[in-house]
Design a protein around this motif. Structure first.
Motif, PDB file in Angstrom:
ATOM      1  N   SER A 195       1.137  -1.221  -0.155  1.00 16.34           N
ATOM      2  CA  SER A 195       0.393   0.296  -0.675  1.00 16.34           C
ATOM      3  C   SER A 195       0.504   1.704   0.197  1.00 16.34           C
ATOM      4  O   SER A 195       0.351   2.166   0.116  1.00 16.34           O
ATOM      5  N   LEU A 196       2.369   1.412   0.025  1.00 12.97           N
ATOM      6  CA  LEU A 196       3.030   2.432  -0.844  1.00 12.97           C
ATOM      7  C   LEU A 196       2.411   3.237  -1.506  1.00 12.97           C
ATOM      8  O   LEU A 196       2.011   2.590  -2.765  1.00 12.97           O
ATOM      9  N   PRO A 197       2.442   4.974  -1.302  1.00 16.59           N
ATOM     10  CA  PRO A 197       1.916   5.409  -2.396  1.00 16.59           C
ATOM     11  C   PRO A 197       3.346   5.845  -3.021  1.00 16.59           C
ATOM     12  O   PRO A 197       3.849   6.007  -3.242  1.00 16.59           O
ATOM     13  N   PRO A 198       2.319   5.486  -4.705  1.00 13.30           N
ATOM     14  CA  PRO A 198       3.134   5.526  -6.130  1.00 13.30           C
ATOM     15  C   PRO A 198       4.621   6.494  -5.570  1.00 13.30           C
ATOM     16  O   PRO A 198       4.866   6.651  -6.231  1.00 13.30           O
ATOM     17  N   VAL A 199       3.936   7.693  -6.002  1.00 10.61           N
ATOM     18  CA  VAL A 199       4.244   8.619  -5.668  1.00 10.61           C
ATOM     19  C   VAL A 199       5.699   8.655  -4.348  1.00 10.61           C
ATOM     20  O   VAL A 199       6.440   9.424  -5.046  1.00 10.61           O
ATOM     21  N   ILE A 200       5.535   8.105  -3.117  1.00 10.99           N
ATOM     22  CA  ILE A 200       6.538   7.737  -3.139  1.00 10.99           C
ATOM     23  C   ILE A 200       7.699   7.288  -3.594  1.00 10.99           C
ATOM     24  O   ILE A 200       8.864   7.747  -3.903  1.00 10.99           O
ATOM     25  N   ILE A 205       7.448  -0.560  -7.015  1.00 12.95           N
ATOM     26  CA  ILE A 205       6.046  -0.839  -6.369  1.00 12.95           C
ATOM     27  C   ILE A 205       5.438  -2.229  -6.664  1.00 12.95           C
ATOM     28  O   ILE A 205       4.189  -2.845  -5.766  1.00 12.95           O
ATOM     29  N   GLU A 228      -1.153   2.579 -12.836  1.00  8.65           N
ATOM     30  CA  GLU A 228       0.509   3.345 -11.985  1.00  8.65           C
ATOM     31  C   GLU A 228       0.254   4.668 -12.878  1.00  8.65           C
ATOM     32  O   GLU A 228       0.356   4.506 -13.972  1.00  8.65           O
ATOM     33  N   GLY A 249       1.531   7.843 -10.644  1.00 11.64           N
ATOM     34  CA  GLY A 249       1.928   9.008 -10.171  1.00 11.64           C
ATOM     35  C   GLY A 249       2.809   8.352 -10.045  1.00 11.64           C
ATOM     36  O   GLY A 249       3.854   9.683 -10.559  1.00 11.64           O
TER      37      GLY A 249
END
Length: 218
Positions: free
Chosen positions: A53-58, A92, A152, A154
């Protein structure tokens, strides 16, 4: 070749490559977590599950910093290329595939390892046979990972730059066309992405169902 075809083909190419690379890492991680017990293993299982669930933006920001001019890998000049998009997607997708593999290994490891030891199989043969036993779950996990990659946006926009014919994929193209007010193109690309995503989801569900049926039979 039309721009739509170019976008679709580039999207499939990048997502297939990133999923393939992710699978190599994820199988190793998934098997290691599934077979081993103990506190350390449980910690890594929690981390792997959390990373799904890691934000792709990160992930995009991390890769951007690594490959920017002042980054560690800045000399490679990979920023705003297909290569760096693939790297971002691997970060990701790998946890997603691994998190879907290790529960399947866990569910059969006790009975399987006991019978393998009883047959005096070598370690290599044990792993190969175990790979076959959970092959349906692995396929399901890979398809799920591909679905995550193709949806994906971001990270792709941060590291890819949305360059026409070079790094513009379905998700980033949809955002661009929508912002430009070109809704016909945006809807067309959206329908293509939706068709691919639905197909991927249906395939993943089918293989997951077959894998669950196989476990019940055991």
């Amino acid at each position: 070749m039309s721009e739509v075809c170019s976008i679709v083909l580039l999207t499939l190419k990048i997502c297939l490559l990133s999923t393939l690379i992710s699978t190599i890492f994820a199988i190793f991680i998934g098997f290691s977590l599934g077979i081993r017990d103990g506190r350390a293993s449980n910690i890594f299982k929690t981390i792997t599950s959390a990373l799904t669930s890691l934000p792709p933006v990160i992930a995009g920001v991390i890769v951007y910093l690594l490959f920017s001019k002042n980054g560690i890998f800045g000399s490679l000049s990979w920023l705003y290329t297909e290569k760096v998009i693939i790297i971002a997607q691997v970060l990701i997708v790998t946890p997603v595939i691994a998190a879907n593999i290790y529960p399947s290994v866990e569910s059969i490891k006790v009975s399987y390892l006991e019978s393998s030891i009883g047959l005096k199989l070598s370690k290599f043969k044990i792993y190969i046979q175990l790979l076959r036993e959970v092959s349906l779950s692995i396929i399901s996990a890979i398809i799920t990972g591909f679905g995550r990659a193709i949806s994906e946006v971001g990270a792709v926009m941060i590291v890819g730059g949305n360059i026409r014919y070079k790094t513009r994929v379905l998700t980033s193209a949809i955002v661009l066309e929508n912002n430009k007010g070109n809704y016909d193109m945006s809807i067309k690309l959206g329908l293509i992405l939706m068709a691919i995503s639905l197909t991927v989801s249906m395939l993943a569900m089918r293989f997951r169902r077959r894998a669950n049926d196989k476990v019940r039979k055991h």
